[in-house]
Design a protein around this motif. Structure first.
Motif, short mmCIF file in Angstrom:
data_model
loop_
_atom_site.label_atom_id
_atom_site.label_comp_id
_atom_site.label_asym_id
_atom_site.label_seq_id
_atom_site.Cartn_x
_atom_site.Cartn_y
_atom_site.Cartn_z
N TYR A 96 0.87 -1.28 -0.06
CA TYR A 96 -0.07 -0.07 0.01
C TYR A 96 0.72 1.12 -0.04
O TYR A 96 0.61 2.09 -1.02
N LYS A 100 1.73 3.79 -3.01
CA LYS A 100 1.09 5.34 -2.86
C LYS A 100 2.19 6.31 -3.03
O LYS A 100 2.20 7.15 -3.73
N GLU A 101 3.31 5.94 -2.47
CA GLU A 101 4.17 6.91 -2.19
C GLU A 101 5.50 7.11 -3.23
O GLU A 101 5.87 7.93 -3.70
N ALA A 131 -6.33 0.79 -8.50
CA ALA A 131 -6.03 2.15 -9.38
C ALA A 131 -6.23 2.28 -10.59
O ALA A 131 -5.70 2.77 -11.55
N GLU A 246 3.19 6.76 7.83
CA GLU A 246 2.14 6.67 6.98
C GLU A 246 1.25 5.41 7.19
O GLU A 246 0.40 5.19 6.66
N ALA A 250 -2.45 3.85 6.61
CA ALA A 250 -2.58 2.47 5.38
C ALA A 250 -3.21 1.61 5.97
O ALA A 250 -4.11 1.12 5.23
#
Length: 312
Positions: A96, A100-101, A131, A246, A250
């Motif tokens: 995750y 994302k990052e 996504a 994060e 998450a």
């Protein structure tokens, strides 16, 4: 104080026990990274937030234990003690946060996941699909390929029966935009060569090298600057410990997805292993072997049976 019911096996357990993460720690030391269980005793500060019998998960070095003391702020309350929740703690969170990052996923991007049917690969596949990406997954058997299709993988490549390089060259001549890479060695070289212009390869591990005395298999890195320059491509490393800010967010999101039925959390208890299900701490070494033989589908979990004669 928590009584552990399920503990998770990670490819990096072997790095940790070999002293590669912290060379200053000398054996004997406690190993294991994650567990789920219930609260059996509370310190004063914890009693405001937790109750005895409550289901919790924790990520803590030394979690291969029947009982574990965990600071209240590190514990994650759960709806129930289920092994599926354990799959999210390290494996799900790694996929995750890294995607994302670092992955900058968007609709239509082509994402290659290596060891896609493994503990963390299963989440990289599903999150990339969520996504709206096109997902390619490598795996080592047709059974794993079937599992990958069931969780939405668009193209599976069984590297035992297909040539990964030629499949990628033929089916994806423009290259892939993002690679979620946990194998290392030859697979890393293939993934690097298959990157598209402005592509990004995320290194989350290199299991092919973990059992080597040095921990690394050589890669053909001499041409690396030229390869990256030619494609304006990048390689990013990801280590979960550097992204703990994060983590809570998450995990909250992943738990919601699972509870809504939007996320498959495949657990492998080793029922198909030669000596059967992984039960009790004594089976941890079998579980690690099983993973290194590439047999697991999903996250390997060891169940710790509750003893009638509690040691407390």
């Amino acid at each position: 104080l928590f009584s552990s019911r399920f503990v998770g096996i990670n490819a990096s357990d072997i790095n940790y026990s070999a002293g590669r993460y912290d060379a200053s720690v000398k054996p004997p030391f406690d190993i294991g990274f994650e567990g789920v269980g219930d609260v059996v005793a509370l310190g004063l500060s914890a009693s405001a937030d937790y109750t005895v019998g409550q289901a919790v998960a924790y990520v803590k070095a030394g979690s291969f234990a029947e009982y574990t003391v965990v600071p209240a702020k590190q514990a994650v309350p759960l709806p129930s003690v289920k092994p599926e929740f354990l799959t999210l703690m390290v494996s799900g969170a790694t996929a995750y946060i890294s995607l994302k990052e670092l992955g900058e996923l968007s609709e239509g991007k082509k994402v290659l996941v290596t060891a896609a049917a493994g503990g963390t690969g299963q989440f990289a596949v599903q999150l990339a699909k969520a996504a709206k990406c096109h997902v390619i997954g490598t795996c080592s058997s047709d059974e794993k390929g079937g599992f990958l299709k069931s969780i939405g993988c668009d193209r599976t490549i069984n590297y035992k029966t297909e040539n990964v390089e030629s499949v990628l060259r033929k089916d994806y001549p423009e290259g892939v935009d993002v690679v979620y890479e946990s194998v290392g060695g030859k697979m890393f070289d293939l993934a690097l060569n298959s990157l598209a212009t402005k592509g990004c390869l995320i290194v989350i591990g290199f299991i092919a090298g973990y059992q080597n005395p040095t921990g690394l298999q050589p890669i053909k890195a001499e041409l690396l600057p030229a390869k990256l320059l030619k494609k304006s491509a990048s390689i990013r490393g990801f280590f979960l410990n550097h992204y703990l800010s994060e983590y809570k967010m998450a995990l909250k999101d992943l738990l919601k997805m699972y509870e809504r039925g939007d996320l498959v959390c495949e657990v492998d208890f080793g029922d198909m292993s030669p000596e059967g299900k992984f039960t009790g701490l004594e089976s941890v070494f079998r579980a690690v072997d099983y993973m290194y033989m590439g047999k697991n589908i999903g996250k390997i979990v060891v169940e710790l049976p509750h003893s009638v004669n509690s040691k407390l």
